[in-house]
Design a protein around this motif. Structure first.
Motif, mmCIF file in Angstrom:
data_model
loop_
_atom_site.group_PDB
_atom_site.id
_atom_site.type_symbol
_atom_site.label_atom_id
_atom_site.label_comp_id
_atom_site.label_asym_id
_atom_site.label_seq_id
_atom_site.Cartn_x
_atom_site.Cartn_y
_atom_site.Cartn_z
ATOM 1 N N UNK A 119 1.390 -1.550 0.188
ATOM 2 C CA UNK A 119 0.104 -0.114 -0.035
ATOM 3 C C UNK A 119 0.728 0.756 -0.311
ATOM 4 N N UNK A 120 0.331 2.626 -0.042
ATOM 5 C CA UNK A 120 1.188 3.455 -0.066
ATOM 6 C C UNK A 120 2.078 4.041 1.407
ATOM 7 N N UNK A 121 0.896 3.899 1.981
ATOM 8 C CA UNK A 121 1.510 3.875 3.930
ATOM 9 C C UNK A 121 1.739 4.805 3.457
ATOM 10 N N UNK A 122 1.219 6.137 3.696
ATOM 11 C CA UNK A 122 1.789 7.216 3.407
ATOM 12 C C UNK A 122 2.009 8.048 5.736
ATOM 13 N N UNK A 123 2.034 9.310 5.635
ATOM 14 C CA UNK A 123 2.927 8.906 7.657
ATOM 15 C C UNK A 123 1.879 10.788 6.770
ATOM 16 N N UNK A 124 0.982 10.929 6.616
ATOM 17 C CA UNK A 124 -0.057 11.939 7.337
ATOM 18 C C UNK A 124 -0.703 11.735 9.220
#
Ligand code: EPZ
Length: 418
Positions: A119-124
């Protein structure tokens, strides 16, 4: 690149010692940045991700050395505030360097993280939490540039999702912030509690770790520590499933049964016999493997890090089962590879339907991410004939001596060095 060669069909029997938890070791290594005093960490697994983190600490300004399962860390020089792309991109958990450096230097520039391809695994959630602590953030040239000119200020932070990493990053920064920080909807995984225990040993003031609400009162300075990392519950679950899929009988030593309730419960429901003591789990095949639907969830639900391994097991169940992945949006990359071994699996968005088959047949397969690799090894142990597993560098990130431990349990397995 190395490969693993497996001749399936052997029933695994005997004892296996579970190593220290990768997902506890990594944040605890980063916690060493919060002090200039000496640090000793024990029961550390021998993994590529641990080496990557030690490399990062030494780049930043520590003198970290691993001898066997013990890491000793001293302060060498003034910390750098820029984390290098070539190290950060290797491992998603590198993002945990942000919390301690913001706490100590009040600034840090890190390249956008890398790691598994699930998955993209954002850090938001991480960045939003830092903003609540008074951090200014800009994205420039593939780097996240952060600074807190007036230092970190405690605040109340509501997570829209109980992110493990974001909970750890807030713990690793708020402990030296001015005032009180409350995390609402915090992650409750055992690795969070292990990190909080370390920070408390260092002199931090933390209550509620392991629950959904954590309160941190910032302090001025933190001391060194000595700590032994908790056992790796995901490695343990992998060996429990190895016993089930090969119709064997394995006793796991140096394990914490209460961290594995969801996995044990489901394995019992499928027909396995499980006996526990304070620090061992014995699992035994009896006479059948019933299908069991699972839905991954945050702790203490069924761990997403065991989803792939469970899928390998369900391929040989006596009937149909369904797996729903609720944590990551793209964590089914092991499906096409399991199908190469003869599995009957259909993906339907967030869920897969598995039709149990009588047998799997060995074939060459390719690892896409750490736990997918574990699933392919488990399937190879049960498949008839030879399975060759390639791209096993993914496995070396998270499993300590995997093929040695399996060989000791009676698997016909070896690493081919290329
Ligand atoms: C930790 O990753 C573990 N890694 C993962 O284990 C594990 O799968 C995961 O927690 C869930 O249990 C380590 O501890 C080193 P998250 P982390 O932040 O912290 C989304 C393994 O196999 N999210 O709880 O990255 C994210 O995309 C690894 O050992 C955001 O949207 O997990 C994912 O869908 C794989 N924004 C979900 O939340 C954010 O800012 C869970 O992520 C952060 C996360």
């Amino acid at each position: 690149m190395d490969k693993i060669l497996i001749h399936g069909g052997n029933q695994l029997k005997g004892e296996v010692k579970i190593s220290g938890s990768k997902n506890s070791t990594l944040p605890i290594l980063f916690a060493s940045l919060l002090t200039d005093e000496a640090v000793t960490i024990k029961n550390v697994p021998s993994l590529a991700d641990v080496d990557t983190t030690i490399g990062l600490l030494n780049f930043i300004g520590k003198l970290a050395v691993k001898k066997g399962s013990v890491v000793k860390i001293l302060s060498k020089e003034k910390y750098k505030h820029i984390a290098p792309y070539d190290l950060i991109r290797k491992m998603r958990a590198s993002i945990l360097i942000m919390g301690p450096l913001l706490a100590r230097l009040k600034k840090v520039d890190v390249s956008l993280p890398g790691g598994c391809t699930i998955g993209s695994r954002p850090i938001d959630i991480h960045l939003d939490a830092f903003k609540h602590l008074g951090v200014e953030i800009s994205i420039d040239g593939g780097y996240v540039k952060t600074s807190a000119k007036n230092g970190l200020k405690g605040n109340t932070i509501h997570f829209n999702f109980p992110s493990v990493g974001a909970t750890e990053n807030v713990l690793l920064s708020a402990v030296l912030a001015e005032g009180k920080t409350t995390i609402i909807n915090a992650a409750t995984e055992p690795e969070i509690e292990d990190l909080a225990n370390v920070l408390t040993k260092m002199g931090a003031s933390i209550t509620g770790a392991g629950t959904k609400e954590i309160v941190i009162h910032g302090v001025k300075k933190l001391k060194g520590f000595s700590h032994s990392v908790i056992p790796d519950r995901i490695e343990a679950a992998t060996y429990m499933i190895a016993a089930a899929i090969t119709k064997g009988q394995i006793t796991l030593k140096n394990v914490t049964p209460k961290h594995l309730c969801a996995v044990s419960k489901n394995l019992k429901n499928c027909g396995m016999t499980i006996n526990e003591t304070k620090d061992t789990i014995s699992i035994k095949w009896t006479k059948y493997l019933n299908p069991k639907n699972i839905k991954t969830d945050v702790y203490p639900g069924f761990p997403t890090d065991v989803q792939a391994q469970w899928m390998a097991l369900m391929c040989l169940a006596k009937g149909n089962s369904k797996i729903t992945e609720t944590i990551f949006e793209n964590r089914f990359m092991h499906v096409p590879e399991l199908k190469r071994l003869g599995a009957d699996i259909t993906i339907n968005e967030k869920e897969v339907l598995i039709k149990g088959v009588k047998k799997l047949s060995g074939a060459p397969v390719m690892v896409s991410d750490l736990r997918a690799g574990a699933a392919l090894v488990l399937a190879g142990l049960a498949a008839e004939g030879q399975t060759i597993v390639s791209r096993i560098y993914h496995l070396d990130r998270g499993y300590d001596m995997l093929e040695k431990k399996l060989k000791k349990l009676g698997a016909n397995i070896k690493r081919i060095k290329n």
